[in-house]
Design a protein around this motif. Sequence first.
Motif, PDB file in Angstrom:
ATOM      1  N   TRP A 201      44.556  25.171 -16.707  1.00  0.00           N
ATOM      2  CA  TRP A 201      44.888  25.749 -15.409  1.00  0.00           C
ATOM      3  C   TRP A 201      46.388  25.647 -15.158  1.00  0.00           C
ATOM      4  O   TRP A 201      47.003  26.573 -14.626  1.00  0.00           O
ATOM      5  CB  TRP A 201      44.113  25.079 -14.274  1.00  0.00           C
ATOM      6  N   GLY A 202      47.003  24.553 -15.558  1.00  0.00           N
ATOM      7  CA  GLY A 202      48.437  24.391 -15.363  1.00  0.00           C
ATOM      8  C   GLY A 202      49.239  25.511 -16.013  1.00  0.00           C
ATOM      9  O   GLY A 202      50.190  26.028 -15.425  1.00  0.00           O
ATOM     10  N   LEU A 203      48.856  25.896 -17.229  1.00  0.00           N
ATOM     11  CA  LEU A 203      49.551  27.001 -17.906  1.00  0.00           C
ATOM     12  C   LEU A 203      49.349  28.314 -17.161  1.00  0.00           C
ATOM     13  O   LEU A 203      50.298  29.077 -16.954  1.00  0.00           O
ATOM     14  CB  LEU A 203      49.053  27.142 -19.346  1.00  0.00           C
ATOM     15  N   LYS A 204      48.122  28.598 -16.777  1.00  0.00           N
ATOM     16  CA  LYS A 204      47.848  29.844 -16.048  1.00  0.00           C
ATOM     17  C   LYS A 204      48.609  29.878 -14.728  1.00  0.00           C
ATOM     18  O   LYS A 204      49.172  30.903 -14.345  1.00  0.00           O
ATOM     19  CB  LYS A 204      46.356  30.000 -15.798  1.00  0.00           C
ATOM     20  N   LYS A 205      48.638  28.740 -14.045  1.00  0.00           N
ATOM     21  CA  LYS A 205      49.323  28.650 -12.755  1.00  0.00           C
ATOM     22  C   LYS A 205      50.826  28.896 -12.929  1.00  0.00           C
ATOM     23  O   LYS A 205      51.434  29.642 -12.159  1.00  0.00           O
ATOM     24  CB  LYS A 205      49.061  27.275 -12.143  1.00  0.00           C
ATOM     25  N   LYS A 206      51.422  28.266 -13.935  1.00  0.00           N
ATOM     26  CA  LYS A 206      52.856  28.466 -14.185  1.00  0.00           C
ATOM     27  C   LYS A 206      53.157  29.943 -14.432  1.00  0.00           C
ATOM     28  O   LYS A 206      54.148  30.476 -13.957  1.00  0.00           O
ATOM     29  CB  LYS A 206      53.325  27.647 -15.378  1.00  0.00           C
ATOM     30  N   TYR A 207      52.294  30.605 -15.196  1.00  0.00           N
ATOM     31  CA  TYR A 207      52.489  32.028 -15.488  1.00  0.00           C
ATOM     32  C   TYR A 207      52.397  32.849 -14.203  1.00  0.00           C
ATOM     33  O   TYR A 207      53.232  33.717 -13.955  1.00  0.00           O
ATOM     34  CB  TYR A 207      51.452  32.509 -16.508  1.00  0.00           C
ATOM     35  N   LEU A 208      51.410  32.571 -13.378  1.00  0.00           N
ATOM     36  CA  LEU A 208      51.233  33.319 -12.139  1.00  0.00           C
ATOM     37  C   LEU A 208      52.373  33.084 -11.150  1.00  0.00           C
ATOM     38  O   LEU A 208      52.640  33.939 -10.298  1.00  0.00           O
ATOM     39  CB  LEU A 208      49.890  32.955 -11.494  1.00  0.00           C
ATOM     40  N   GLU A 209      53.033  31.954 -11.267  1.00  0.00           N
ATOM     41  CA  GLU A 209      54.127  31.622 -10.357  1.00  0.00           C
ATOM     42  C   GLU A 209      55.486  32.143 -10.827  1.00  0.00           C
ATOM     43  O   GLU A 209      56.472  32.011 -10.105  1.00  0.00           O
ATOM     44  CB  GLU A 209      54.195  30.106 -10.158  1.00  0.00           C
ATOM     45  N   LEU A 210      55.533  32.753 -12.002  1.00  0.00           N
ATOM     46  CA  LEU A 210      56.797  33.324 -12.472  1.00  0.00           C
ATOM     47  C   LEU A 210      57.238  34.439 -11.533  1.00  0.00           C
ATOM     48  O   LEU A 210      56.393  35.150 -10.956  1.00  0.00           O
ATOM     49  CB  LEU A 210      56.627  33.918 -13.872  1.00  0.00           C
ATOM     50  N   PRO A 211      58.536  34.633 -11.396  1.00  0.00           N
ATOM     51  CA  PRO A 211      59.006  35.767 -10.586  1.00  0.00           C
ATOM     52  C   PRO A 211      58.438  37.081 -11.138  1.00  0.00           C
ATOM     53  O   PRO A 211      58.251  37.236 -12.346  1.00  0.00           O
ATOM     54  CB  PRO A 211      60.535  35.729 -10.762  1.00  0.00           C
ATOM     55  N   VAL A 212      58.154  37.994 -10.243  1.00  0.00           N
ATOM     56  CA  VAL A 212      57.569  39.283 -10.639  1.00  0.00           C
ATOM     57  C   VAL A 212      58.469  39.984 -11.655  1.00  0.00           C
ATOM     58  O   VAL A 212      57.984  40.619 -12.595  1.00  0.00           O
ATOM     59  CB  VAL A 212      57.337  40.173  -9.393  1.00  0.00           C
ATOM     60  N   SER A 213      59.767  39.849 -11.511  1.00  0.00           N
ATOM     61  CA  SER A 213      60.681  40.505 -12.440  1.00  0.00           C
ATOM     62  C   SER A 213      60.469  40.005 -13.863  1.00  0.00           C
ATOM     63  O   SER A 213      60.565  40.776 -14.823  1.00  0.00           O
ATOM     64  CB  SER A 213      62.131  40.289 -12.021  1.00  0.00           C
TER      65      SER A 213
ATOM     66  N   TYR B 278      67.363  37.129 -18.329  1.00  0.00           N
ATOM     67  CA  TYR B 278      66.686  36.221 -17.404  1.00  0.00           C
ATOM     68  C   TYR B 278      67.130  34.789 -17.680  1.00  0.00           C
ATOM     69  O   TYR B 278      67.676  34.487 -18.733  1.00  0.00           O
ATOM     70  CB  TYR B 278      65.163  36.335 -17.562  1.00  0.00           C
ATOM     71  N   SER B 279      66.851  33.910 -16.726  1.00  0.00           N
ATOM     72  CA  SER B 279      67.192  32.507 -16.950  1.00  0.00           C
ATOM     73  C   SER B 279      66.362  31.979 -18.116  1.00  0.00           C
ATOM     74  O   SER B 279      65.205  32.358 -18.291  1.00  0.00           O
ATOM     75  CB  SER B 279      66.938  31.673 -15.689  1.00  0.00           C
ATOM     76  N   ILE B 280      66.961  31.099 -18.903  1.00  0.00           N
ATOM     77  CA  ILE B 280      66.277  30.559 -20.080  1.00  0.00           C
ATOM     78  C   ILE B 280      65.021  29.795 -19.676  1.00  0.00           C
ATOM     79  O   ILE B 280      64.010  29.820 -20.394  1.00  0.00           O
ATOM     80  CB  ILE B 280      67.224  29.699 -20.949  1.00  0.00           C
ATOM     81  N   ASP B 281      65.040  29.161 -18.511  1.00  0.00           N
ATOM     82  CA  ASP B 281      63.853  28.439 -18.040  1.00  0.00           C
ATOM     83  C   ASP B 281      62.703  29.406 -17.758  1.00  0.00           C
ATOM     84  O   ASP B 281      61.559  29.147 -18.133  1.00  0.00           O
ATOM     85  CB  ASP B 281      64.164  27.597 -16.801  1.00  0.00           C
ATOM     86  N   ASP B 282      63.002  30.517 -17.084  1.00  0.00           N
ATOM     87  CA  ASP B 282      61.962  31.523 -16.814  1.00  0.00           C
ATOM     88  C   ASP B 282      61.435  32.134 -18.111  1.00  0.00           C
ATOM     89  O   ASP B 282      60.228  32.343 -18.265  1.00  0.00           O
ATOM     90  CB  ASP B 282      62.489  32.630 -15.905  1.00  0.00           C
ATOM     91  N   VAL B 283      62.334  32.409 -19.042  1.00  0.00           N
ATOM     92  CA  VAL B 283      61.922  32.994 -20.325  1.00  0.00           C
ATOM     93  C   VAL B 283      61.055  32.001 -21.101  1.00  0.00           C
ATOM     94  O   VAL B 283      60.029  32.375 -21.679  1.00  0.00           O
ATOM     95  CB  VAL B 283      63.151  33.427 -21.155  1.00  0.00           C
ATOM     96  N   ARG B 284      61.460  30.752 -21.088  1.00  0.00           N
ATOM     97  CA  ARG B 284      60.682  29.723 -21.789  1.00  0.00           C
ATOM     98  C   ARG B 284      59.269  29.643 -21.216  1.00  0.00           C
ATOM     99  O   ARG B 284      58.288  29.654 -21.955  1.00  0.00           O
ATOM    100  CB  ARG B 284      61.388  28.365 -21.678  1.00  0.00           C
ATOM    101  N   ILE B 285      59.165  29.583 -19.887  1.00  0.00           N
ATOM    102  CA  ILE B 285      57.847  29.528 -19.247  1.00  0.00           C
ATOM    103  C   ILE B 285      57.055  30.792 -19.571  1.00  0.00           C
ATOM    104  O   ILE B 285      55.877  30.730 -19.902  1.00  0.00           O
ATOM    105  CB  ILE B 285      57.978  29.324 -17.719  1.00  0.00           C
ATOM    106  N   PHE B 286      57.713  31.935 -19.483  1.00  0.00           N
ATOM    107  CA  PHE B 286      57.034  33.194 -19.791  1.00  0.00           C
ATOM    108  C   PHE B 286      56.488  33.189 -21.212  1.00  0.00           C
ATOM    109  O   PHE B 286      55.312  33.470 -21.441  1.00  0.00           O
ATOM    110  CB  PHE B 286      57.981  34.387 -19.610  1.00  0.00           C
ATOM    111  N   LEU B 287      57.332  32.867 -22.182  1.00  0.00           N
ATOM    112  CA  LEU B 287      56.911  32.929 -23.587  1.00  0.00           C
ATOM    113  C   LEU B 287      55.793  31.929 -23.896  1.00  0.00           C
ATOM    114  O   LEU B 287      54.812  32.276 -24.565  1.00  0.00           O
ATOM    115  CB  LEU B 287      58.104  32.696 -24.516  1.00  0.00           C
ATOM    116  N   ILE B 288      55.936  30.728 -23.416  1.00  0.00           N
ATOM    117  CA  ILE B 288      54.924  29.701 -23.702  1.00  0.00           C
ATOM    118  C   ILE B 288      53.599  30.045 -23.038  1.00  0.00           C
ATOM    119  O   ILE B 288      52.541  29.986 -23.676  1.00  0.00           O
ATOM    120  CB  ILE B 288      55.428  28.309 -23.276  1.00  0.00           C
ATOM    121  N   THR B 289      53.650  30.412 -21.763  1.00  0.00           N
ATOM    122  CA  THR B 289      52.397  30.701 -21.061  1.00  0.00           C
ATOM    123  C   THR B 289      51.769  31.998 -21.538  1.00  0.00           C
ATOM    124  O   THR B 289      50.557  32.076 -21.712  1.00  0.00           O
ATOM    125  CB  THR B 289      52.594  30.732 -19.538  1.00  0.00           C
TER     126      THR B 289
END
Length: 170
Positions: free
Chosen positions: A128-140, A67-78
């Motif tokens: 809320w910002g963290l939860k929102k970022k997680y919910l906005e991640l691509p389903v994959s 996956y893109s490093i940006d998506d992975v970073r958001i996924f891991l942090i959130t």
Amino acid sequence: MKVNFKLACPLLLAATSAFAGGNNEPTAHRYISERIAQYGEAVERCEKIAASRPLPDESVIEQLRDYSIDDVRIFLITRSSLVSEICEKPELTELAYAIGVLEGADISGTPKEIVQNIKQLVFGEATWGLKKKYLELPVSVQNILKKTDYFDKPFDDIAILNAIENAKKP
């Protein structure tokens, strides 16, 4: 969120402990201060759990590298934040209850200020910002969770990011 709380909690408690006074202020102050301290202990407990866990299997690291490093970073942090919140839930629930009780009571002065400050810190816009970022991640990317149960308990998101990023360097 949890880093901000760890830094702010001792300052909040120390700065306000000397100011409790008035008619019901000492009792309200003690009540909210104890709940804040218990929540702080829970944050530390869950961080120790995360720090003590080994990295996930190399196969999980390899999947993350797809996956893109940006998506992975958001996924891991959130995701790390969300599972830490689950780990802290009993104390977080007690803190939320204490905030609700005191907001509904006729309190003033320092306890009222503490309630307002801790509410903003723990339940404010950043949460809320963290939860929102997680919910906005691509389903994959969210589906990473279905591939392993590693991310169901507190984990060290920075260590995993470092493992992924170090492997991509030549």
